[in-house]
Design an enzyme around this catalytic site. Structure first.
Site, PDB file in Angstrom:
ATOM      1  N   SER A 152       0.812  -1.208   0.000  1.00  0.00           N
ATOM      2  CA  SER A 152       0.000   0.000   0.000  1.00  0.00           C
ATOM      3  C   SER A 152       0.853   1.268   0.000  1.00  0.00           C
ATOM      4  O   SER A 152       1.958   1.272   0.557  1.00  0.00           O
ATOM      5  CB  SER A 152      -0.885   0.044   1.246  1.00  0.00           C
ATOM      6  OG  SER A 152      -1.869  -0.953   1.219  1.00  0.00           O
ATOM      7  N   PRO A 153       0.328   2.351  -0.582  1.00  0.00           N
ATOM      8  CA  PRO A 153       0.988   3.650  -0.383  1.00  0.00           C
ATOM      9  C   PRO A 153       0.823   4.072   1.073  1.00  0.00           C
ATOM     10  O   PRO A 153      -0.302   4.159   1.571  1.00  0.00           O
ATOM     11  CB  PRO A 153       0.228   4.581  -1.335  1.00  0.00           C
ATOM     12  CG  PRO A 153      -1.070   3.907  -1.610  1.00  0.00           C
ATOM     13  CD  PRO A 153      -0.858   2.438  -1.446  1.00  0.00           C
TER      14      PRO A 153
ATOM     15  N   ARG B 150      -0.012  -2.126   7.006  1.00  0.00           N
ATOM     16  CA  ARG B 150       0.759  -2.294   8.243  1.00  0.00           C
ATOM     17  C   ARG B 150       1.611  -3.571   8.288  1.00  0.00           C
ATOM     18  O   ARG B 150       2.743  -3.527   8.779  1.00  0.00           O
ATOM     19  CB  ARG B 150      -0.176  -2.217   9.453  1.00  0.00           C
ATOM     20  CG  ARG B 150      -0.722  -0.810   9.688  1.00  0.00           C
ATOM     21  CD  ARG B 150      -1.728  -0.781  10.837  1.00  0.00           C
ATOM     22  NE  ARG B 150      -2.213   0.562  11.104  1.00  0.00           N
ATOM     23  CZ  ARG B 150      -3.220   1.138  10.465  1.00  0.00           C
ATOM     24  NH1 ARG B 150      -3.857   0.485   9.506  1.00  0.00           N
ATOM     25  NH2 ARG B 150      -3.600   2.368  10.766  1.00  0.00           N
TER      26      ARG B 150
ATOM     27  N   GLN C 193       1.444   7.228  -6.783  1.00  0.00           N
ATOM     28  CA  GLN C 193       0.114   7.740  -6.439  1.00  0.00           C
ATOM     29  C   GLN C 193       0.207   9.250  -6.294  1.00  0.00           C
ATOM     30  O   GLN C 193       0.936   9.761  -5.444  1.00  0.00           O
ATOM     31  CB  GLN C 193      -0.387   7.131  -5.131  1.00  0.00           C
ATOM     32  CG  GLN C 193      -1.814   7.537  -4.778  1.00  0.00           C
ATOM     33  CD  GLN C 193      -2.208   7.111  -3.380  1.00  0.00           C
ATOM     34  OE1 GLN C 193      -1.704   7.654  -2.397  1.00  0.00           O
ATOM     35  NE2 GLN C 193      -3.123   6.144  -3.291  1.00  0.00           N
TER      36      GLN C 193
ATOM     37  N   ARG D 239      -8.089   5.921  -6.597  1.00  0.00           N
ATOM     38  CA  ARG D 239      -8.505   5.546  -5.239  1.00  0.00           C
ATOM     39  C   ARG D 239      -9.705   6.386  -4.851  1.00  0.00           C
ATOM     40  O   ARG D 239      -9.701   7.603  -4.997  1.00  0.00           O
ATOM     41  CB  ARG D 239      -7.379   5.740  -4.225  1.00  0.00           C
ATOM     42  CG  ARG D 239      -7.864   5.565  -2.780  1.00  0.00           C
ATOM     43  CD  ARG D 239      -6.745   5.454  -1.764  1.00  0.00           C
ATOM     44  NE  ARG D 239      -6.216   4.101  -1.705  1.00  0.00           N
ATOM     45  CZ  ARG D 239      -5.764   3.524  -0.583  1.00  0.00           C
ATOM     46  NH1 ARG D 239      -5.782   4.169   0.566  1.00  0.00           N
ATOM     47  NH2 ARG D 239      -5.292   2.299  -0.615  1.00  0.00           N
TER      48      ARG D 239
ATOM     49  N   TYR E 106      -9.185  14.378   0.752  1.00  0.00           N
ATOM     50  CA  TYR E 106      -8.208  15.240   0.116  1.00  0.00           C
ATOM     51  C   TYR E 106      -8.884  16.052  -0.998  1.00  0.00           C
ATOM     52  O   TYR E 106     -10.105  15.973  -1.183  1.00  0.00           O
ATOM     53  CB  TYR E 106      -7.019  14.422  -0.386  1.00  0.00           C
ATOM     54  CG  TYR E 106      -6.244  13.754   0.740  1.00  0.00           C
ATOM     55  CD1 TYR E 106      -5.760  14.502   1.813  1.00  0.00           C
ATOM     56  CD2 TYR E 106      -6.010  12.382   0.753  1.00  0.00           C
ATOM     57  CE1 TYR E 106      -5.073  13.898   2.855  1.00  0.00           C
ATOM     58  CE2 TYR E 106      -5.316  11.768   1.787  1.00  0.00           C
ATOM     59  CZ  TYR E 106      -4.855  12.533   2.847  1.00  0.00           C
ATOM     60  OH  TYR E 106      -4.182  11.948   3.882  1.00  0.00           O
TER      61      TYR E 106
END
Length: 784
Positions: A416-417, A718, A494, A624, A576
């Site tokens: 993941s980013p 994680r 990304q 995303r 965002y």
């Protein structure tokens, strides 16, 4: 004690006999409004685990029930003219009337006072120390004391009718039939030597379109007989609900959840049990199971706390409600699966059947392998073949290749980013080379750089990376070249603009907290303050701002292409900048960029289309999104499907499906793989590839998601922070040595062999230790 059970179903009868067995001096009365021989429904289902608990609680009753059981291991799925079977599931069926007769006889034997045709309106006048309200789904006592119990009743979408047939099914059978009105499905299983339960269900809209609402009982049964004629094989369907007529037979399932299970009225505590306290959809066969387990739990608590009724009741509610909620959550997943057969039926029959078997997300890929290794092996080979792999041995789904446009990924695992807050002036340095390089060597098919800003003002924190200078592009090129030179992984960029969530401190200094100094101006779709009373206030973007930001994204896209990134993603999630246009919580514009979802999507689509035109045609581009804002009035999962369809039409190749982080008022429902249902919905309704994220932490999770068609890729966050070689480690853990989809660096081969030997020793040690079988351990852990 003087105990009164209101309701003579399984919960009341079983609790009564357990308490009488525990102390013959107890005065126990069961009050039932119907006659002894009255019952509704046909057969009920138990798992082997429930039977074990019953045997421990009262061996004599369990033995009598077990003698009357019909046991089967197989589940058979009929779809599109195909029949697919899986074994090892361990279920038992028994007629509801036979079950009640056994419990009634055992109660009489122990001295329980059974009273029939006693219609108890409420608890007034009952001479008892403890009252058990086990009066069913429409419990009068739960309604009377609703303020105490705080019930939440969710009426589900499908209509169903409970029928029986003389056709004796050898396996638990699911039959799916497509009609001009939509899909109908049957759940069928044998419960005695002469009869099988046969439940028919369909979405309410399909049921109405078929005209069943206006049909008589006889006509609706005839409709079902004709529809399921092949699986019935000449046998008739019958109803035992003589008191119901016409459409009244077809009901919608109510999911009942109570916040509290005990009411104190100043006289005797009134305790909910069975369907009065909770319901779990019949598709996982849990209603009667839960009733028995309620009775066992309360009886145990009362034995553990002799003379302290309050302590017993407190423990019962605290522990039992948590366990039931776990079952209900699995049942909810199962319910929703059957409510959406239309989209699952777009899968190939093989994948459709696998999806059904794992629908609750409590039966996983490895659990299914323990049940029926040959089924899973054959399915893995079929699935690998769909990806163009003709492997001699089965390939775990996570290690099958995936191709988009001209890019081929060796497996389905994505790093993941993840924000690292470790840049100076937006420049990715040695830390990022080590961080991303290590994860590329760790076996994942695709490694994402963290969200990277197209302008200085687009950063979240001063430590976030950018792609707005040539120096930054050169720094990224160094990392991309390392990944390509030293691993078989691909690397993705990304791009995202922080919007109203920018100009904040690094994560470990206070996430989302504004900078103490050095702030930059913020922009968003509409003026907002992310943290009320604390964050900076952003200004609403003008058309000139929108043009400038679009140009920044385009310039960053060209730099990403020149740096050699294999994949590009546009970040339109988590509140965002571009997400602030999409969500109605943050977009309050009154121009053509606000209002309807189509208008709110207008600017994000403008940016995407401009970027796609500049991004090389052979390289994939994803988006995303937040599929659910988890706030009333925000983006919903239904909106998410339309959002995905719009980006698909604009040229997106994949939707990276996340949720939340748009508003601090959100109330998400967490759990294992908790966002995967959004991915599945988008993938199979919008017809676009998806990436699932959120609490995916084991190879088993990835295998289950990919195999069931819930996503095409799985992004792991994680676990990759804790272990850069997560993919290689998980392969060794499940005993997969490759070569398909697994590429250990040559320098690490000695470690590969040692790790594989260690995990092999652990598996052998567990097998030699005796005790419960692997399947029994897995089932216990899963609660199935």
């Amino acid at each position: 004690m003087r105990i009164t059970c209101i309701g003579g179903g399984p919960a009341g009868l079983y609790f009564a006999l357990l308490m009488k067995q525990q102390n013959p001096a107890h005065q126990i009365t069961v009050l039932e409004r119907n006659k002894p021989g009255d019952t509704f429904g046909w057969g009920v289902v138990f798992s082997d685990q429930t039977l074990s608990a019953m045997r421990e609680a009262d061996a004599k009753t369990a033995d009598e029930i077990l003698t009357a059981f019909n046991h089967w291991d197989d589940i058979e799925v009929h779809i599109q003219g195909r029949s697919l079977r899986s074994g090892g599931h361990g279920f038992c069926g028994i007629g509801r009337m036979k079950l009640l007769n056994i419990l009634q006889a055992r109660c009489v034997e122990l001295g329980v006072d059974l009273r029939y045709e006693v219609n108890v309106e409420d608890d007034e006048g009952l001479d008892a120390d403890l009252i058990i309200a086990c009066d069913g789904l429409n419990s009068r006592l739960r309604q009377k004391y609703a303020a105490s119990y705080q019930p939440d009743i969710d009426l589900r979408q499908n209509r169903f009718v409970w029928l029986g047939t003389s056709r004796l099914f050898e396996a638990f059978t699911f039959d799916f039939q497509r009609t001009e009105f939509g899909w109908f499905q049957a759940h069928a299983y044998r419960f005695d030597a002469h009869t099988s339960t046969f439940i028919v269900e369909a979405p309410d809209a399909v049921w109405q379109a078929a005209g069943l609402e206006a049909m008589s009982k006889e006509d609706s049964i005839a409709f079902c007989e004709k529809l399921f004629a092949k699986v019935l094989d000449g046998h008739k369907l019958v109803s035992n609900a003589a008191h119901l007529r016409g459409s009244a037979q077809w009901i919608r399932f109510p999911r009942v959840v109570c916040k509290n299970w005990v009411h104190h009225n100043g006289r005797a505590p009134v305790v909910l049990m069975g369907d009065a306290a909770h319901t779990a959809h019949f598709s996982i066969g849990s209603g009667t199971k839960l009733a028995f387990e309620d009775a066992i739990a309360l009886a145990k608590d009362m034995a553990t706390h002799p003379g302290d009724l309050q302590a017993a009741l407190d423990h019962y509610q605290a522990t039992r409600s948590i366990e039931v909620l776990r079952i209900q959550n699995a049942a909810r997943n199962s319910t929703e699966w059957f409510e959406n057969v239309e989209r699952h039926a777009r899968l190939a029959p093989e994948q459709f059947a696998y999806s059904l078997l794992t629908r609750s997300q409590r039966i996983s890929h490895e659990n299914l392998r323990l049940r029926d290794a040959s089924y899973v092996a054959a399915f893995e080979q079929w699935l690998a073949a769909q990806s163009g792999v003709a492997a001699a041995k089965p390939v775990p789904p996570m290690f099958t290749p995936f191709k988009l446009r001209g890019l081929a990924l060796k497996n389905r695992v994505v790093v993941s980013p993840m924000a690292q807050y470790s840049c100076e002036d937006g420049l990715a340095g040695d830390y990022h080379l080590a961080h991303l390089g290590a994860r590329a060597l760790g076996g994942a098919g695709l490694v994402f750089a963290e969200m990277t800003a197209p302008s200085p003002e687009g950063r979240i924190t001063p430590g976030c990376p950018g792609l707005y200078t040539e120096a930054q592009a050169a720094a990224w090129r160094r990392i991309v070249d390392f990944v390509h030179s030293h691993s078989s992984a691909k690397i993705a960029m990304q791009l995202g603009h922080s919007g109203a969530k920018g100009s904040t401190r690094r994560g470990w200094e206070g996430i989302d907290q504004p900078l103490e100094s050095g702030n930059w101006p913020l922009i968003s779709a509409s003026s907002q303050q992310y943290l009320e009373g604390l964050s900076q206030v952003s200004k609403a973007m003008t058309r000139a701002d929108m043009d400038a930001v679009r140009a920044d994204f385009c310039a960053a896209t060209e730099r990403a292409a020149a740096a050699g990134f294999d994949w590009l993603e546009l970040h339109c999630a988590h509140g965002y900048l571009l997400s602030s246009f999409i969500s109605p919580l943050t977009n309050r514009r009154e121009d053509e960029y606000g209002g309807s979802l189509a208008n709110r999507l207008r600017y994000p689509l403008e940016v995407f289309v401009a970027m796609r035109a500049l991004w090389p045609a052979e390289r994939p581009m994803s988006v995303r999104i937040s599929a659910h804002d988890w706030v009333a009035g925000g983006t919903t999962p239904e909106d998410a499907v339309q959002i995905a369809q719009a980006f698909k039409a604009a040229g997106a190749d994949l939707i990276d499906v996340s949720s939340g982080q748009v508003s601090k008022l959100e109330k998400p429902v967490y759990g294992r793989m908790w966002q995967t249902p959004f991915s599945e919905s988008i993938r199979n309704r919008a017809g676009i590839a998806t990436m699932a994220v959120g609490a995916i932490s084991e190879a088993d999770h990835v295998n289950s998601i990919i195999a069931a068609g819930r996503a095409d890729l799985c992004a792991i966050a994680r676990p990759h922070l804790a272990n850069p070689a997560w993919t290689l480690s998980e392969a060794a853990r499940i005993g997969y040595a490759g070569p398909q989809g697994l590429d250990w660096p040559r320098q690490y081969h000695a470690g590969k062999q040692q790790m594989e030997r260690e995990f092999e020793r652990q598996r052998a040690s567990q097998a030699q230790a005796g005790g419960p079988s692997a399947l029994e351990q897995a089932n216990k852990a899963l609660g199935v």
